[in-house]
Motif scaffolding. Structure first.
Motif, PDB file in Angstrom:
ATOM      1  N   TRP A 133     -30.132  31.345  10.473  1.00 49.14           N
ATOM      2  CA  TRP A 133     -29.969  32.589   9.717  1.00 49.14           C
ATOM      3  C   TRP A 133     -31.304  33.261   9.452  1.00 49.14           C
ATOM      4  O   TRP A 133     -32.303  32.591   9.199  1.00 49.14           O
ATOM      5  CB  TRP A 133     -29.274  32.306   8.385  1.00 49.14           C
ATOM      6  CG  TRP A 133     -27.873  31.848   8.566  1.00 49.14           C
ATOM      7  CD1 TRP A 133     -27.436  30.557   8.662  1.00 49.14           C
ATOM      8  CD2 TRP A 133     -26.723  32.668   8.710  1.00 49.14           C
ATOM      9  NE1 TRP A 133     -26.079  30.530   8.845  1.00 49.14           N
ATOM     10  CE2 TRP A 133     -25.618  31.813   8.875  1.00 49.14           C
ATOM     11  CE3 TRP A 133     -26.509  34.044   8.703  1.00 49.14           C
ATOM     12  CZ2 TRP A 133     -24.318  32.293   9.037  1.00 49.14           C
ATOM     13  CZ3 TRP A 133     -25.217  34.517   8.859  1.00 49.14           C
ATOM     14  CH2 TRP A 133     -24.141  33.652   9.024  1.00 49.14           C
ATOM     15  N   ALA A 134     -31.331  34.591   9.486  1.00 45.74           N
ATOM     16  CA  ALA A 134     -32.513  35.398   9.167  1.00 45.74           C
ATOM     17  C   ALA A 134     -32.454  35.729   7.679  1.00 45.74           C
ATOM     18  O   ALA A 134     -31.746  36.647   7.265  1.00 45.74           O
ATOM     19  CB  ALA A 134     -32.532  36.672  10.011  1.00 45.74           C
ATOM     20  N   ARG A 135     -33.181  34.970   6.894  1.00 46.79           N
ATOM     21  CA  ARG A 135     -33.148  35.129   5.433  1.00 46.79           C
ATOM     22  C   ARG A 135     -33.835  36.439   5.050  1.00 46.79           C
ATOM     23  O   ARG A 135     -34.943  36.706   5.483  1.00 46.79           O
ATOM     24  CB  ARG A 135     -33.857  33.941   4.795  1.00 46.79           C
ATOM     25  CG  ARG A 135     -33.463  33.659   3.400  1.00 46.79           C
ATOM     26  CD  ARG A 135     -34.039  32.314   2.960  1.00 46.79           C
ATOM     27  NE  ARG A 135     -33.433  31.889   1.736  1.00 46.79           N
ATOM     28  CZ  ARG A 135     -33.161  30.635   1.438  1.00 46.79           C
ATOM     29  NH1 ARG A 135     -33.448  29.678   2.298  1.00 46.79           N
ATOM     30  NH2 ARG A 135     -32.604  30.315   0.298  1.00 46.79           N
ATOM     31  N   PRO A 136     -33.203  37.282   4.216  1.00 49.44           N
ATOM     32  CA  PRO A 136     -33.787  38.576   3.864  1.00 49.44           C
ATOM     33  C   PRO A 136     -34.903  38.462   2.824  1.00 49.44           C
ATOM     34  O   PRO A 136     -34.921  37.536   2.018  1.00 49.44           O
ATOM     35  CB  PRO A 136     -32.602  39.357   3.298  1.00 49.44           C
ATOM     36  CG  PRO A 136     -31.731  38.303   2.695  1.00 49.44           C
ATOM     37  CD  PRO A 136     -31.892  37.087   3.595  1.00 49.44           C
ATOM     38  N   ALA A 137     -35.803  39.436   2.835  1.00 52.79           N
ATOM     39  CA  ALA A 137     -36.912  39.451   1.878  1.00 52.79           C
ATOM     40  C   ALA A 137     -36.466  39.901   0.488  1.00 52.79           C
ATOM     41  O   ALA A 137     -37.124  39.605  -0.499  1.00 52.79           O
ATOM     42  CB  ALA A 137     -38.019  40.370   2.388  1.00 52.79           C
ATOM     43  N   ALA A 138     -35.350  40.626   0.407  1.00 54.91           N
ATOM     44  CA  ALA A 138     -34.886  41.171  -0.875  1.00 54.91           C
ATOM     45  C   ALA A 138     -33.360  41.169  -0.896  1.00 54.91           C
ATOM     46  O   ALA A 138     -32.716  41.220   0.151  1.00 54.91           O
ATOM     47  CB  ALA A 138     -35.413  42.586  -1.059  1.00 54.91           C
ATOM     48  N   PRO A 139     -32.774  41.137  -2.084  1.00 58.25           N
ATOM     49  CA  PRO A 139     -31.313  41.196  -2.179  1.00 58.25           C
ATOM     50  C   PRO A 139     -30.816  42.612  -1.883  1.00 58.25           C
ATOM     51  O   PRO A 139     -31.581  43.574  -1.950  1.00 58.25           O
ATOM     52  CB  PRO A 139     -31.035  40.825  -3.632  1.00 58.25           C
ATOM     53  CG  PRO A 139     -32.259  41.245  -4.369  1.00 58.25           C
ATOM     54  CD  PRO A 139     -33.402  41.032  -3.404  1.00 58.25           C
ATOM     55  N   ILE A 140     -29.534  42.723  -1.576  1.00 58.47           N
ATOM     56  CA  ILE A 140     -28.941  44.054  -1.419  1.00 58.47           C
ATOM     57  C   ILE A 140     -28.430  44.584  -2.752  1.00 58.47           C
ATOM     58  O   ILE A 140     -28.237  45.781  -2.911  1.00 58.47           O
ATOM     59  CB  ILE A 140     -27.810  44.069  -0.375  1.00 58.47           C
ATOM     60  CG1 ILE A 140     -26.700  43.105  -0.764  1.00 58.47           C
ATOM     61  CG2 ILE A 140     -28.357  43.766   1.011  1.00 58.47           C
ATOM     62  CD1 ILE A 140     -25.425  43.279   0.046  1.00 58.47           C
ATOM     63  N   TYR A 141     -28.224  43.666  -3.721  1.00 55.58           N
ATOM     64  CA  TYR A 141     -27.767  44.123  -5.039  1.00 55.58           C
ATOM     65  C   TYR A 141     -28.237  43.159  -6.113  1.00 55.58           C
ATOM     66  O   TYR A 141     -28.071  41.950  -5.998  1.00 55.58           O
ATOM     67  CB  TYR A 141     -26.244  44.225  -5.097  1.00 55.58           C
ATOM     68  CG  TYR A 141     -25.748  44.670  -6.448  1.00 55.58           C
ATOM     69  CD1 TYR A 141     -25.931  45.979  -6.875  1.00 55.58           C
ATOM     70  CD2 TYR A 141     -25.129  43.777  -7.309  1.00 55.58           C
ATOM     71  CE1 TYR A 141     -25.509  46.385  -8.126  1.00 55.58           C
ATOM     72  CE2 TYR A 141     -24.690  44.171  -8.559  1.00 55.58           C
ATOM     73  CZ  TYR A 141     -24.887  45.477  -8.966  1.00 55.58           C
ATOM     74  OH  TYR A 141     -24.469  45.877 -10.200  1.00 55.58           O
ATOM     75  N   ARG A 142     -28.826  43.720  -7.135  1.00 57.07           N
ATOM     76  CA  ARG A 142     -29.194  42.988  -8.344  1.00 57.07           C
ATOM     77  C   ARG A 142     -28.644  43.804  -9.505  1.00 57.07           C
ATOM     78  O   ARG A 142     -28.894  45.011  -9.578  1.00 57.07           O
ATOM     79  CB  ARG A 142     -30.698  42.853  -8.459  1.00 57.07           C
ATOM     80  CG  ARG A 142     -31.134  41.990  -9.638  1.00 57.07           C
ATOM     81  CD  ARG A 142     -32.640  41.839  -9.735  1.00 57.07           C
ATOM     82  NE  ARG A 142     -33.286  41.280  -8.571  1.00 57.07           N
ATOM     83  CZ  ARG A 142     -33.330  39.992  -8.245  1.00 57.07           C
ATOM     84  NH1 ARG A 142     -32.718  39.109  -8.985  1.00 57.07           N
ATOM     85  NH2 ARG A 142     -33.977  39.586  -7.170  1.00 57.07           N
TER      86      ARG A 142
END
Length: 182
Positions: A133-142
């Protein structure tokens, strides 16, 4: 029962048991997400914890007999480095893209034990099996401070709406309790 079925355990319970310690997922497992494979069978991703801590995500293959087998025996989304927004991860939801070449996963991530700074992430697999998996640098929702879901977000579920657009439903709590939609 609306299906006309007498629901009884299918085979030995549990279908996938935590192995003896030390092991990656010997402390527990939950939040299963199943996906039908194009060639038959199923894949399962689940939240686990073990001798290395947790929570993190594991994967299993599910045969036609519906008996899951770990594949691989190590986390597909392990605990990340301290200071990352999604050091700990849980509650996966996995879908296949329209080309059958990649998988997409929504999940809950947080920075530290004790559910610190929970947020929803979205990532893409680098393979067709959902192991890399390509882990993202930031969430899409906080959730925003003081928002209706500021105290809790969990259980994100990625779906494709009838019009073709992607949506995420999730559980939230704060000023009220409800189902959120992204």
């Amino acid at each position: 029962d609306p299906f006309g079925i007498l629901w009884t355990p299918a085979g030995a319970s549990p279908a996938l048991a935590a192995p003896p310690c030390p092991a990656a997922d010997c402390f527990g497992m939950g939040d299963p997400c199943l996906l039908a494979e194009p060639g038959g069978g199923w894949s399962m991703w689940y939240t686990a914890g073990g001798t290395g801590g947790g929570p993190f995500l594991m994967r299993a293959s599910v045969s036609s007999g519906l008996v899951p087998t770990q594949s691989p025996a190590t986390p597909v989304l392990p605990i990340a480095a301290p200071g990352t927004w999604d050091r700990f991860v849980e509650t996966p939801s996995v879908v296949r893209d329209s080309t059958d070449r990649h998988l997409w996963m929504t999940y809950l991530g947080y920075a530290d034990t004790g559910y610190v700074a929970p947020a929803i992430g979205l990532m893409r697999s680098n393979d067709t099996l959902g192991i890399d998996w390509a882990r993202p640098a930031a969430p899409i929702y906080r959730p925003p401070p003081g928002g209706w879901d500021a105290a809790l977000v969990t259980g994100p579920n990625l779906v494709r709406a009838p019009g073709g657009e992607w949506r995420i439903y999730y559980t939230g709590a704060g000023t009220t309790v409800g189902i959120g939609l992204l």
